[in-house]
Write a protein that holds these residues in place. Structure first.
Motif, PDB file in Angstrom:
ATOM      1  N   LEU A 218       0.822  -1.215   0.000  1.00  0.00           N
ATOM      2  CA  LEU A 218       0.000   0.000   0.000  1.00  0.00           C
ATOM      3  C   LEU A 218       0.854   1.261   0.000  1.00  0.00           C
ATOM      4  O   LEU A 218       0.472   2.275  -0.591  1.00  0.00           O
ATOM      5  CB  LEU A 218      -0.917   0.023   1.235  1.00  0.00           C
ATOM      6  CG  LEU A 218      -1.834  -1.179   1.437  1.00  0.00           C
ATOM      7  CD1 LEU A 218      -2.599  -1.026   2.751  1.00  0.00           C
ATOM      8  CD2 LEU A 218      -2.799  -1.327   0.274  1.00  0.00           C
ATOM      9  N   GLY A 219       1.993   1.230   0.675  1.00  0.00           N
ATOM     10  CA  GLY A 219       2.828   2.427   0.765  1.00  0.00           C
ATOM     11  C   GLY A 219       4.049   2.176   1.621  1.00  0.00           C
ATOM     12  O   GLY A 219       4.237   1.099   2.194  1.00  0.00           O
ATOM     13  N   LEU A 220       4.882   3.173   1.706  1.00  0.00           N
ATOM     14  CA  LEU A 220       6.073   3.179   2.563  1.00  0.00           C
ATOM     15  C   LEU A 220       6.056   4.487   3.336  1.00  0.00           C
ATOM     16  O   LEU A 220       6.060   5.565   2.743  1.00  0.00           O
ATOM     17  CB  LEU A 220       7.353   3.095   1.739  1.00  0.00           C
ATOM     18  CG  LEU A 220       8.659   3.254   2.532  1.00  0.00           C
ATOM     19  CD1 LEU A 220       9.041   1.928   3.199  1.00  0.00           C
ATOM     20  CD2 LEU A 220       9.794   3.731   1.625  1.00  0.00           C
ATOM     21  N   PHE A 221       6.045   4.405   4.659  1.00  0.00           N
ATOM     22  CA  PHE A 221       6.005   5.648   5.421  1.00  0.00           C
ATOM     23  C   PHE A 221       7.218   5.800   6.332  1.00  0.00           C
ATOM     24  O   PHE A 221       7.878   4.827   6.703  1.00  0.00           O
ATOM     25  CB  PHE A 221       4.703   5.791   6.219  1.00  0.00           C
ATOM     26  CG  PHE A 221       4.490   4.799   7.326  1.00  0.00           C
ATOM     27  CD1 PHE A 221       5.008   5.008   8.596  1.00  0.00           C
ATOM     28  CD2 PHE A 221       3.734   3.647   7.106  1.00  0.00           C
ATOM     29  CE1 PHE A 221       4.793   4.110   9.628  1.00  0.00           C
ATOM     30  CE2 PHE A 221       3.502   2.740   8.131  1.00  0.00           C
ATOM     31  CZ  PHE A 221       4.034   2.970   9.391  1.00  0.00           C
ATOM     32  N   PHE A 222       7.502   7.043   6.659  1.00  0.00           N
ATOM     33  CA  PHE A 222       8.608   7.416   7.538  1.00  0.00           C
ATOM     34  C   PHE A 222       8.036   7.991   8.821  1.00  0.00           C
ATOM     35  O   PHE A 222       7.036   8.709   8.805  1.00  0.00           O
ATOM     36  CB  PHE A 222       9.493   8.466   6.865  1.00  0.00           C
ATOM     37  CG  PHE A 222      10.548   9.035   7.780  1.00  0.00           C
ATOM     38  CD1 PHE A 222      11.800   8.455   7.854  1.00  0.00           C
ATOM     39  CD2 PHE A 222      10.277  10.135   8.582  1.00  0.00           C
ATOM     40  CE1 PHE A 222      12.770   8.965   8.703  1.00  0.00           C
ATOM     41  CE2 PHE A 222      11.231  10.644   9.447  1.00  0.00           C
ATOM     42  CZ  PHE A 222      12.485  10.058   9.505  1.00  0.00           C
ATOM     43  N   THR A 223       8.669   7.677   9.935  1.00  0.00           N
ATOM     44  CA  THR A 223       8.274   8.306  11.196  1.00  0.00           C
ATOM     45  C   THR A 223       9.461   8.334  12.148  1.00  0.00           C
ATOM     46  O   THR A 223      10.420   7.578  11.992  1.00  0.00           O
ATOM     47  CB  THR A 223       7.096   7.572  11.860  1.00  0.00           C
ATOM     48  OG1 THR A 223       6.661   8.301  13.019  1.00  0.00           O
ATOM     49  CG2 THR A 223       7.486   6.166  12.282  1.00  0.00           C
ATOM     50  N   ASN A 224       9.405   9.236  13.111  1.00  0.00           N
ATOM     51  CA  ASN A 224      10.397   9.264  14.183  1.00  0.00           C
ATOM     52  C   ASN A 224      10.140   8.107  15.137  1.00  0.00           C
ATOM     53  O   ASN A 224       8.982   7.727  15.373  1.00  0.00           O
ATOM     54  CB  ASN A 224      10.321  10.588  14.948  1.00  0.00           C
ATOM     55  CG  ASN A 224      10.786  11.760  14.109  1.00  0.00           C
ATOM     56  OD1 ASN A 224      11.881  11.747  13.566  1.00  0.00           O
ATOM     57  ND2 ASN A 224       9.948  12.777  13.980  1.00  0.00           N
ATOM     58  N   ALA A 225      11.200   7.559  15.683  1.00  0.00           N
ATOM     59  CA  ALA A 225      11.059   6.464  16.644  1.00  0.00           C
ATOM     60  C   ALA A 225      10.870   6.970  18.063  1.00  0.00           C
ATOM     61  O   ALA A 225      10.444   6.223  18.938  1.00  0.00           O
ATOM     62  CB  ALA A 225      12.275   5.560  16.578  1.00  0.00           C
TER      63      ALA A 225
END
Length: 339
Positions: A218-225
């Motif tokens: 569906l997608g590739l997302f980025f986030t802070n850990a």
């Protein structure tokens, strides 16, 4: 006194010094050295030490990476070309551990090695092709291989809070793996930042010890850990939803952060898969590939013509500061998927 004779005698005496002592006097600060000479020697020694240590660490990294690669190549051979275990690699029949109820025979060889085996993960055309294990916590396989030997490469593992049986599968399965600079483990997830790469590899295969499953990306997302930051996303605690509204709310939180959209539909009741790794561009960051299970009777083929870069992607400021991009404020009303 004959000065020339004295200097010649001194030079001859210096030449008679043991070779090791001469080398030591040349390398290390010595009594009688000028201040400038002492400083030069110290700088040289520091640089030489740094070079030796860096070389040793680099060599150690690649040696261990090579050994881990050899280990996983051996593991792949135990699955055979068609997913069946290679009998010559198994212990004698009388020594085999009995498989738990529901486990498929093709995982028998791997089960003999590690009873924490829960499946096999593969994305065709990429370097992601590994067994997946599940421990009692999410720390052990960060630094242990499939054979349970200590290694910084670790092993791909399913979140300890996820269920994966046929009768009891979590709504969202989360598999973690390192992003190694050598290109191994989950390194190829980084390539999905480019929608063109997605179009070449749109389907994930994650077969459990109970059944085979394909998953449409569906997608590739980025986030802070760092969950203390306002722009982080606690995807790692999302195993299931209490309601349809919560399911789509969580899904849209991921999709607003995604680098691309695919047009693959999602319905209430669909099961999801997340492959999580670090973005080595900077500390405390995560890249997560999101996919949904192919439904019974549905084709695993994907029409990738609908895939697009996400023009409204939300990226935290620290990502933009380092890697570029356009900052867009968080949209509480963002909807890509709806019931």
């Amino acid at each position: 006194m004959d000065l020339n004779r004295t200097e010649a005698a001194s030079g001859q005496e210096g030449n008679r010094l043991p070779l090791l002592l001469r080398v030591l006097k040349w390398l290390f600060p010595w009594k009688g050295d000028r201040v400038k000479t002492v400083v030069t020697k110290l700088v040289f020694l520091v640089c030489a030490a740094a070079f030796v240590v860096s070389g040793w660490l680099l060599a150690d990294y690649y040696i261990k990476d090579f050994m881990v690669n050899e280990e996983y190549s051996s593991i792949k051979s135990l699955m055979g070309e068609n997913g069946s275990a290679v009998s010559s690699d198994l212990p004698p029949a009388e020594e085999l551990l009995p498989l738990p109820a529901g486990y498929r025979e093709q995982f028998s060889a791997l089960y003999q090695i590690n009873q924490k085996i829960c499946g096999w993960l593969k994305i065709d055309g990429t370097g992601i092709d590994y067994p997946v294990v599940q421990a009692a916590d999410n720390d052990y396989y960060l630094h242990h291989t499939f054979y349970d030997g200590y290694s910084s490469a670790g092993a791909p593992f399913l979140d300890c809070s996820c269920d994966f049986s046929v009768d009891s599968m979590s709504e969202n399965l989360i598999v973690y793996g390192h992003n190694l600079n050598s290109g191994r483990m989950f390194h190829d997830l980084v390539r999905y930042k480019d929608v063109a790469y997605y179009k070449e590899h749109p389907v994930v295969s994650f077969n459990t010890v109970y059944a085979d499953y394909d998953w449409k990306i569906l997608g590739l997302f980025f986030t802070n850990a760092d969950m203390g930051l306002d722009d982080s996303f606690a995807y790692h605690t999302w195993y299931g939803s209490k309601s349809e509204a919560e399911f789509f709310s969580q899904l849209n939180k991921a999709m607003q952060r995604s680098f691309f959209t695919t047009g693959v539909d999602v319905r209430s009741g669909d099961r999801l898969l997340m492959l999580s790794t670090c973005d080595n561009s900077f500390d405390d960051s995560r890249l997560v590939l999101l996919a949904r299970m192919v439904r019974p009777g549905e084709s695993a083929q994907v029409d990738v013509s609908a895939a697009r870069a996400n023009s409204s992607q939300y990226l935290p400021q620290n990502y933009i500061d380092k890697l570029g991009g356009v900052y867009r404020p968080w949209d509480e009303n963002y909807v890509f998927y709806a019931p």
